[in-house]
Structures are given as C-alpha cells and as structure tokens.
Design a protein around this motif. Sequence first.
Motif, PDB file in Angstrom:
ATOM      1  N   TYR A  34      46.615   4.394  31.193  1.00 57.03           N
ATOM      2  CA  TYR A  34      45.646   3.697  30.112  1.00 57.03           C
ATOM      3  C   TYR A  34      46.184   2.040  30.675  1.00 57.03           C
ATOM      4  O   TYR A  34      47.347   1.798  30.898  1.00 57.03           O
ATOM      5  CB  TYR A  34      45.717   3.797  28.729  1.00 57.03           C
ATOM      6  N   TRP A  35      45.100   1.293  30.454  1.00 58.47           N
ATOM      7  CA  TRP A  35      45.253  -0.272  30.624  1.00 58.47           C
ATOM      8  C   TRP A  35      46.219  -0.709  29.604  1.00 58.47           C
ATOM      9  O   TRP A  35      45.986  -0.696  28.415  1.00 58.47           O
ATOM     10  CB  TRP A  35      43.986  -1.014  30.650  1.00 58.47           C
ATOM     11  N   LYS A  36      47.499  -1.520  29.986  1.00 62.22           N
ATOM     12  CA  LYS A  36      48.261  -1.962  28.936  1.00 62.22           C
ATOM     13  C   LYS A  36      47.963  -3.269  28.615  1.00 62.22           C
ATOM     14  O   LYS A  36      48.226  -4.403  28.896  1.00 62.22           O
ATOM     15  CB  LYS A  36      49.804  -2.017  29.735  1.00 62.22           C
ATOM     16  N   SER A  37      46.611  -3.351  27.764  1.00 59.05           N
ATOM     17  CA  SER A  37      46.134  -4.494  27.097  1.00 59.05           C
ATOM     18  C   SER A  37      45.657  -4.390  25.851  1.00 59.05           C
ATOM     19  O   SER A  37      45.375  -3.137  25.212  1.00 59.05           O
ATOM     20  CB  SER A  37      44.964  -4.866  28.219  1.00 59.05           C
ATOM     21  N   PHE A  42      39.810   2.812  22.522  1.00 52.95           N
ATOM     22  CA  PHE A  42      39.727   4.472  22.515  1.00 52.95           C
ATOM     23  C   PHE A  42      38.981   4.755  21.447  1.00 52.95           C
ATOM     24  O   PHE A  42      39.329   4.572  20.200  1.00 52.95           O
ATOM     25  CB  PHE A  42      41.115   4.958  22.286  1.00 52.95           C
ATOM     26  N   ILE A  43      37.964   5.469  21.662  1.00 54.23           N
ATOM     27  CA  ILE A  43      36.753   6.024  20.664  1.00 54.23           C
ATOM     28  C   ILE A  43      37.082   7.333  20.369  1.00 54.23           C
ATOM     29  O   ILE A  43      36.881   8.122  21.313  1.00 54.23           O
ATOM     30  CB  ILE A  43      35.417   5.546  21.042  1.00 54.23           C
ATOM     31  N   GLY A  44      37.266   7.750  19.107  1.00 53.97           N
ATOM     32  CA  GLY A  44      37.342   9.137  18.614  1.00 53.97           C
ATOM     33  C   GLY A  44      36.625   9.507  17.546  1.00 53.97           C
ATOM     34  O   GLY A  44      36.003   8.698  17.154  1.00 53.97           O
ATOM     35  N   LYS A  45      36.852  10.658  17.175  1.00 53.47           N
ATOM     36  CA  LYS A  45      36.130  10.996  15.664  1.00 53.47           C
ATOM     37  C   LYS A  45      36.634  10.244  14.691  1.00 53.47           C
ATOM     38  O   LYS A  45      35.791  10.130  13.633  1.00 53.47           O
ATOM     39  CB  LYS A  45      36.427  12.518  15.352  1.00 53.47           C
ATOM     40  N   ASN A  46      37.486   9.603  14.646  1.00 53.57           N
ATOM     41  CA  ASN A  46      37.926   8.777  13.685  1.00 53.57           C
ATOM     42  C   ASN A  46      37.590   7.104  13.682  1.00 53.57           C
ATOM     43  O   ASN A  46      38.117   6.367  12.994  1.00 53.57           O
ATOM     44  CB  ASN A  46      39.438   8.740  13.124  1.00 53.57           C
ATOM     45  N   LEU A 108      35.393   8.498  30.570  1.00 52.05           N
ATOM     46  CA  LEU A 108      36.615   7.374  30.593  1.00 52.05           C
ATOM     47  C   LEU A 108      35.801   6.541  31.830  1.00 52.05           C
ATOM     48  O   LEU A 108      35.133   6.803  32.487  1.00 52.05           O
ATOM     49  CB  LEU A 108      37.793   8.145  31.550  1.00 52.05           C
ATOM     50  N   ILE A 109      36.221   5.076  31.304  1.00 53.48           N
ATOM     51  CA  ILE A 109      35.823   4.039  32.438  1.00 53.48           C
ATOM     52  C   ILE A 109      37.225   3.783  32.839  1.00 53.48           C
ATOM     53  O   ILE A 109      38.158   3.251  32.322  1.00 53.48           O
ATOM     54  CB  ILE A 109      35.177   3.059  31.736  1.00 53.48           C
ATOM     55  N   PHE A 110      37.340   3.837  34.382  1.00 53.68           N
ATOM     56  CA  PHE A 110      38.364   3.409  35.295  1.00 53.68           C
ATOM     57  C   PHE A 110      38.005   2.008  35.811  1.00 53.68           C
ATOM     58  O   PHE A 110      36.774   2.112  36.346  1.00 53.68           O
ATOM     59  CB  PHE A 110      38.615   4.797  36.044  1.00 53.68           C
ATOM     60  N   LYS A 111      39.042   1.436  35.721  1.00 50.03           N
ATOM     61  CA  LYS A 111      38.853   0.149  36.604  1.00 50.03           C
ATOM     62  C   LYS A 111      40.107  -0.026  37.413  1.00 50.03           C
ATOM     63  O   LYS A 111      41.290   0.076  36.900  1.00 50.03           O
ATOM     64  CB  LYS A 111      38.810  -1.009  35.510  1.00 50.03           C
ATOM     65  N   LYS A 112      40.080  -0.630  38.547  1.00 47.97           N
ATOM     66  CA  LYS A 112      40.891  -0.857  39.443  1.00 47.97           C
ATOM     67  C   LYS A 112      41.630  -2.174  39.058  1.00 47.97           C
ATOM     68  O   LYS A 112      41.041  -3.327  39.318  1.00 47.97           O
ATOM     69  CB  LYS A 112      40.788  -0.856  40.815  1.00 47.97           C
ATOM     70  N   ILE A 113      42.943  -2.514  38.396  1.00 51.34           N
ATOM     71  CA  ILE A 113      43.740  -3.709  38.196  1.00 51.34           C
ATOM     72  C   ILE A 113      44.829  -3.659  38.656  1.00 51.34           C
ATOM     73  O   ILE A 113      45.651  -2.539  38.769  1.00 51.34           O
ATOM     74  CB  ILE A 113      43.667  -3.758  36.651  1.00 51.34           C
ATOM     75  N   ASP A 114      45.283  -4.774  39.316  1.00 50.50           N
ATOM     76  CA  ASP A 114      46.446  -4.793  40.042  1.00 50.50           C
ATOM     77  C   ASP A 114      46.882  -3.472  41.080  1.00 50.50           C
ATOM     78  O   ASP A 114      47.841  -2.972  41.031  1.00 50.50           O
ATOM     79  CB  ASP A 114      47.917  -4.993  39.117  1.00 50.50           C
ATOM     80  N   ASN A 115      45.779  -3.188  41.682  1.00 50.98           N
ATOM     81  CA  ASN A 115      45.926  -2.255  42.564  1.00 50.98           C
ATOM     82  C   ASN A 115      46.170  -0.664  42.057  1.00 50.98           C
ATOM     83  O   ASN A 115      46.526   0.122  42.679  1.00 50.98           O
ATOM     84  CB  ASN A 115      46.703  -2.295  43.789  1.00 50.98           C
ATOM     85  N   ASN A 116      45.796  -0.404  40.768  1.00 47.45           N
ATOM     86  CA  ASN A 116      46.070   0.612  40.111  1.00 47.45           C
ATOM     87  C   ASN A 116      44.746   1.075  39.505  1.00 47.45           C
ATOM     88  O   ASN A 116      44.302   0.189  38.686  1.00 47.45           O
ATOM     89  CB  ASN A 116      47.223   0.608  39.249  1.00 47.45           C
ATOM     90  N   TRP A 117      44.581   2.213  39.163  1.00 43.26           N
ATOM     91  CA  TRP A 117      43.291   2.835  38.734  1.00 43.26           C
ATOM     92  C   TRP A 117      43.918   3.144  37.182  1.00 43.26           C
ATOM     93  O   TRP A 117      44.897   3.911  36.893  1.00 43.26           O
ATOM     94  CB  TRP A 117      42.712   4.050  39.320  1.00 43.26           C
ATOM     95  N   VAL A 120      40.135   1.938  30.939  1.00 42.49           N
ATOM     96  CA  VAL A 120      40.042   0.823  29.964  1.00 42.49           C
ATOM     97  C   VAL A 120      39.155   1.189  28.687  1.00 42.49           C
ATOM     98  O   VAL A 120      39.330   0.336  27.747  1.00 42.49           O
ATOM     99  CB  VAL A 120      39.393  -0.378  30.637  1.00 42.49           C
ATOM    100  N   SER A 121      38.497   2.110  28.920  1.00 37.31           N
ATOM    101  CA  SER A 121      37.852   2.785  27.635  1.00 37.31           C
ATOM    102  C   SER A 121      37.678   4.456  28.019  1.00 37.31           C
ATOM    103  O   SER A 121      37.470   4.828  28.872  1.00 37.31           O
ATOM    104  CB  SER A 121      36.299   2.258  27.848  1.00 37.31           C
ATOM    105  N   ASP A 122      38.103   4.743  26.737  1.00 39.13           N
ATOM    106  CA  ASP A 122      38.188   6.628  26.612  1.00 39.13           C
ATOM    107  C   ASP A 122      37.282   6.869  25.346  1.00 39.13           C
ATOM    108  O   ASP A 122      37.446   6.419  24.242  1.00 39.13           O
ATOM    109  CB  ASP A 122      39.711   6.832  26.184  1.00 39.13           C
ATOM    110  N   HIS A 123      36.323   7.448  25.408  1.00 38.69           N
ATOM    111  CA  HIS A 123      35.540   7.906  24.488  1.00 38.69           C
ATOM    112  C   HIS A 123      35.419   9.813  24.459  1.00 38.69           C
ATOM    113  O   HIS A 123      35.172  10.509  25.451  1.00 38.69           O
ATOM    114  CB  HIS A 123      34.026   7.557  24.630  1.00 38.69           C
TER     115      HIS A 123
END
Length: 125
Positions: A34-37, A42-46, A108-117, A120-123
């Motif tokens: 996960y993006w350390k930001s 994170f979108i879940g049932k709650n 999941l939305i994956f983004k390449k940041i600082d050369n790591n996948w 950035v968003s998890d539903h």
Amino acid sequence: MENKENDIEAIKKALQKSAEDWSKGDIEGYMNVYWKSNELQFIGKNGITYGWEETYKKYKKNYPNSDHTGQLTFKVLATNYLATNLYSLTGEYYLKREKGDVNGIFTLIFKKIDNNWVIVSDHSQ
C-alpha cells in the motif's frame, strides 16, 4: 518505453508477496504493497478509510492474531491499463482461518511510485 506485460507481472508479484506476508501474520509486511501516504483510500463495507496509518490500525484491530489472519490467497480476474504507470486489478480473495473462512471481491488501483508498484485505492467487499 512501457512494457505492459512486465508491469502486470510486477503488480501480481507485489500482490502475491503481500498475501505471503499476511499468511505469516505479518500485517505490516502485508501493508508494504500500500502507498504510504495520507491520500491512500480503502473502501470497504464500513465506508472509506484514508491514509496508510489509519488503514494499518484497522487491520491490526480487526485481525489481532493468527486465528483471525489465517491463510490469504488471491485470484486475479482482470488487469486493465489505465495510463502510464497506472493499472486497475480486479480479483477475489480467500481467507482460510480458524475463526471462519471469509472471501470476497476487490478492485485495486496500482500506481508506480518511486519505482515500486503500490496500491493507491482499494475497494474490497
């Protein structure tokens, strides 16, 4: 030059590593994908949780020990190129555990940041 096949393989490898960490009871290791930001969502049932730290705290609270974490596996259903260094991944998760098995679906939305996948968003449901 982009290579979508290599990107997708790297994304799947990052996701697999997170499942392995989870299955060892290492939630912090699992969270490395996960993006350390504070902008992570994170979108879940709650509802929606914003930020890496808040998401980590929720996981620690809801999965306090190995009876709760169990063995996690993913099945990737689809990957979609969205833009340079941006992909969506849809799949299913299976959690086999003492407390009772759980499974569901996610995007999941994956983004390449600082050369790591990173996610950035998890539903997940």
